[in-house]
Design a protein around this motif. Structure first.
Motif, PDB file in Angstrom:
ATOM      1  N   HIS A 136       0.820  -1.220   0.000  1.00 31.13           N
ATOM      2  CA  HIS A 136       0.000   0.000   0.000  1.00 31.13           C
ATOM      3  C   HIS A 136       0.850   1.265   0.000  1.00 31.13           C
ATOM      4  O   HIS A 136       0.458   2.280  -0.566  1.00 31.13           O
ATOM      5  CB  HIS A 136      -0.981  -0.007   1.169  1.00 31.13           C
ATOM      6  CG  HIS A 136      -0.341  -0.148   2.516  1.00 31.13           C
ATOM      7  ND1 HIS A 136       0.317  -1.288   2.908  1.00 31.13           N
ATOM      8  CD2 HIS A 136      -0.241   0.720   3.569  1.00 31.13           C
ATOM      9  CE1 HIS A 136       0.773  -1.140   4.131  1.00 31.13           C
ATOM     10  NE2 HIS A 136       0.458   0.079   4.548  1.00 31.13           N
ATOM     11  N   LEU A 137       2.033   1.195   0.632  1.00 31.44           N
ATOM     12  CA  LEU A 137       2.934   2.351   0.629  1.00 31.44           C
ATOM     13  C   LEU A 137       3.455   2.631  -0.779  1.00 31.44           C
ATOM     14  O   LEU A 137       3.476   3.784  -1.237  1.00 31.44           O
ATOM     15  CB  LEU A 137       4.107   2.106   1.579  1.00 31.44           C
ATOM     16  CG  LEU A 137       3.765   1.857   3.051  1.00 31.44           C
ATOM     17  CD1 LEU A 137       5.036   1.543   3.835  1.00 31.44           C
ATOM     18  CD2 LEU A 137       3.043   3.047   3.659  1.00 31.44           C
ATOM     19  N   VAL A 138       3.874   1.566  -1.468  1.00 37.42           N
ATOM     20  CA  VAL A 138       4.381   1.730  -2.832  1.00 37.42           C
ATOM     21  C   VAL A 138       3.265   2.198  -3.761  1.00 37.42           C
ATOM     22  O   VAL A 138       3.477   3.058  -4.628  1.00 37.42           O
ATOM     23  CB  VAL A 138       5.017   0.410  -3.327  1.00 37.42           C
ATOM     24  CG1 VAL A 138       5.437   0.527  -4.790  1.00 37.42           C
ATOM     25  CG2 VAL A 138       6.218   0.054  -2.468  1.00 37.42           C
ATOM     26  N   PHE A 139       2.064   1.659  -3.580  1.00 32.83           N
ATOM     27  CA  PHE A 139       0.923   2.098  -4.400  1.00 32.83           C
ATOM     28  C   PHE A 139       0.684   3.605  -4.231  1.00 32.83           C
ATOM     29  O   PHE A 139       0.511   4.323  -5.223  1.00 32.83           O
ATOM     30  CB  PHE A 139      -0.339   1.321  -4.018  1.00 32.83           C
ATOM     31  CG  PHE A 139      -1.569   1.778  -4.749  1.00 32.83           C
ATOM     32  CD1 PHE A 139      -1.907   1.221  -5.971  1.00 32.83           C
ATOM     33  CD2 PHE A 139      -2.391   2.774  -4.227  1.00 32.83           C
ATOM     34  CE1 PHE A 139      -3.032   1.647  -6.663  1.00 32.83           C
ATOM     35  CE2 PHE A 139      -3.518   3.209  -4.904  1.00 32.83           C
ATOM     36  CZ  PHE A 139      -3.835   2.645  -6.132  1.00 32.83           C
ATOM     37  N   LEU A 140       0.656   4.080  -2.996  1.00 33.80           N
ATOM     38  CA  LEU A 140       0.404   5.506  -2.750  1.00 33.80           C
ATOM     39  C   LEU A 140       1.461   6.378  -3.411  1.00 33.80           C
ATOM     40  O   LEU A 140       1.149   7.434  -3.966  1.00 33.80           O
ATOM     41  CB  LEU A 140       0.362   5.782  -1.252  1.00 33.80           C
ATOM     42  CG  LEU A 140      -0.870   5.277  -0.489  1.00 33.80           C
ATOM     43  CD1 LEU A 140      -0.710   5.537   1.001  1.00 33.80           C
ATOM     44  CD2 LEU A 140      -2.139   5.923  -0.999  1.00 33.80           C
ATOM     45  N   ILE A 141       2.717   5.941  -3.339  1.00 30.51           N
ATOM     46  CA  ILE A 141       3.797   6.723  -3.960  1.00 30.51           C
ATOM     47  C   ILE A 141       3.653   6.720  -5.482  1.00 30.51           C
ATOM     48  O   ILE A 141       3.749   7.767  -6.130  1.00 30.51           O
ATOM     49  CB  ILE A 141       5.175   6.177  -3.538  1.00 30.51           C
ATOM     50  CG1 ILE A 141       5.395   6.416  -2.039  1.00 30.51           C
ATOM     51  CG2 ILE A 141       6.291   6.839  -4.345  1.00 30.51           C
ATOM     52  CD1 ILE A 141       6.598   5.694  -1.457  1.00 30.51           C
ATOM     53  N   LYS A 142       3.426   5.554  -6.065  1.00 34.69           N
ATOM     54  CA  LYS A 142       3.284   5.466  -7.524  1.00 34.69           C
ATOM     55  C   LYS A 142       2.080   6.277  -8.012  1.00 34.69           C
ATOM     56  O   LYS A 142       2.133   6.905  -9.078  1.00 34.69           O
ATOM     57  CB  LYS A 142       3.139   4.001  -7.952  1.00 34.69           C
ATOM     58  CG  LYS A 142       4.419   3.184  -7.839  1.00 34.69           C
ATOM     59  CD  LYS A 142       4.200   1.762  -8.334  1.00 34.69           C
ATOM     60  CE  LYS A 142       5.467   0.936  -8.280  1.00 34.69           C
ATOM     61  NZ  LYS A 142       6.532   1.460  -9.176  1.00 34.69           N
ATOM     62  N   LEU A 143       1.012   6.291  -7.243  1.00 28.87           N
ATOM     63  CA  LEU A 143      -0.196   7.020  -7.644  1.00 28.87           C
ATOM     64  C   LEU A 143       0.077   8.519  -7.764  1.00 28.87           C
ATOM     65  O   LEU A 143      -0.510   9.195  -8.618  1.00 28.87           O
ATOM     66  CB  LEU A 143      -1.318   6.759  -6.630  1.00 28.87           C
ATOM     67  CG  LEU A 143      -2.670   7.414  -6.895  1.00 28.87           C
ATOM     68  CD1 LEU A 143      -3.261   6.960  -8.234  1.00 28.87           C
ATOM     69  CD2 LEU A 143      -3.642   7.104  -5.757  1.00 28.87           C
ATOM     70  N   THR A 144       0.982   9.053  -6.940  1.00 31.17           N
ATOM     71  CA  THR A 144       1.257  10.495  -7.000  1.00 31.17           C
ATOM     72  C   THR A 144       1.822  10.923  -8.353  1.00 31.17           C
ATOM     73  O   THR A 144       1.683  12.090  -8.734  1.00 31.17           O
ATOM     74  CB  THR A 144       2.246  10.934  -5.894  1.00 31.17           C
ATOM     75  OG1 THR A 144       3.527  10.309  -6.104  1.00 31.17           O
ATOM     76  CG2 THR A 144       1.732  10.594  -4.524  1.00 31.17           C
ATOM     77  N   ARG A 145       2.447  10.004  -9.075  1.00 30.75           N
ATOM     78  CA  ARG A 145       2.971  10.348 -10.398  1.00 30.75           C
ATOM     79  C   ARG A 145       1.845  10.822 -11.321  1.00 30.75           C
ATOM     80  O   ARG A 145       2.025  11.740 -12.134  1.00 30.75           O
ATOM     81  CB  ARG A 145       3.680   9.136 -11.009  1.00 30.75           C
ATOM     82  CG  ARG A 145       4.373   9.441 -12.341  1.00 30.75           C
ATOM     83  CD  ARG A 145       4.978   8.184 -12.938  1.00 30.75           C
ATOM     84  NE  ARG A 145       6.051   7.640 -12.131  1.00 30.75           N
ATOM     85  CZ  ARG A 145       7.313   8.057 -12.184  1.00 30.75           C
ATOM     86  NH1 ARG A 145       7.649   9.061 -12.993  1.00 30.75           N
ATOM     87  NH2 ARG A 145       8.237   7.486 -11.434  1.00 30.75           N
TER      88      ARG A 145
END
Length: 240
Positions: A136-145
């Motif tokens: 979920h942490l990686v998803f949140l970071i990738k989503l910001t792109r």
């Protein structure tokens, strides 16, 4: 005119005794609200059980550019989720992601690249057998792109990450919305990781909870009306 598109279900609301309004993020039209007549009837053409949060659909819809309720004439799950509805960890993560997506996509127009990212992320979550503590942490970071505030990379290894500016820095800013070591290094590892290897990033449950709260602060800074995440406590419990 009928249009065929893929969609991701985010929310349903009862409408009259037997119908539903489903809010679906579509590949072709962005976020849309669809009236599904008779969905709660026993012999419904489109059954309510395929309209669960984050279910992946292929739909045939009418579309009018007037902001009104749209209509669905056909809907089917494709692919059918195999594990998210039944696995407690995956379903808890999905509940959290669904709440995040509903908040950030409320007024989202069509963006095929964003749609594909979310679609593939849900499929990966459903199919994987890896440890999911950091997913979920990686998803949140990738989503910001796709949302316009992806962290700016630095060639130097800098000790601070300024949430206001979305940049790494060598000096401590004068506000508290900042990551410091050791969390800056963990955060940098999360930025550069993929779903397939993010389970290799080691951190304590306390560090994971802290980084998640800071990521949500990051979203609040850069997205209007991004308020409390009610499902946060569920993740804190399962990854304790």
């Amino acid at each position: 005119m009928l249009n065929k598109t893929r969609g991701i279900v985010l929310k349903t609301t009862n409408y009259s005794e037997s119908s539903l309004v489903a809010q679906i993020y579509t590949e072709s039209f962005g976020m849309q609200s669809y009236l599904i007549a008779g969905a709660r009837k026993p012999k419904a053409k489109i059954k309510a059980n395929i309209l669960q949060p984050l279910h992946l659909l292929e739909v045939i819809v009418t579309h009018k550019d007037n902001g009104s309720l749209q209509r669905i004439s056909e809907a089917r799950q494709t692919p059918v989720l195999q594990e998210i509805p039944y696995d407690i960890i995956k379903s808890s993560i999905a509940l959290f992601l669904n709440e995040i997506l509903y908040k950030v996509l409320k007024e989202q127009e069509s963006d095929p690249h964003l749609f594909e990212f979310i679609h593939q992320s849900i499929r990966w979550l459903d199919e994987t057998h890896l440890n999911l503590a950091n997913f979920h942490l990686v998803f949140l970071i990738k989503l910001t792109r796709f949302l316009g505030f992806y962290p700016t990379a630095s060639k130097q290894v800098l000790p601070y990450f300024n949430l206001h500016e979305a940049t790494f820095s060598s000096s401590l800013p004068e506000h508290p919305l900042v990551l410091q070591e050791p969390h800056t290094s963990i955060f940098r590892s999360l930025i550069t990781s993929e779903y397939s290897n993010c389970d290799r990033i080691k951190m304590s449950s306390a560090d994971r909870q802290f980084l998640l709260e800071k990521l949500l602060d990051f979203y609040r800074l850069h997205r209007t009306n991004f308020k409390e995440i009610k499902s946060l406590y569920i993740l804190e419990e399962i990854f304790r």
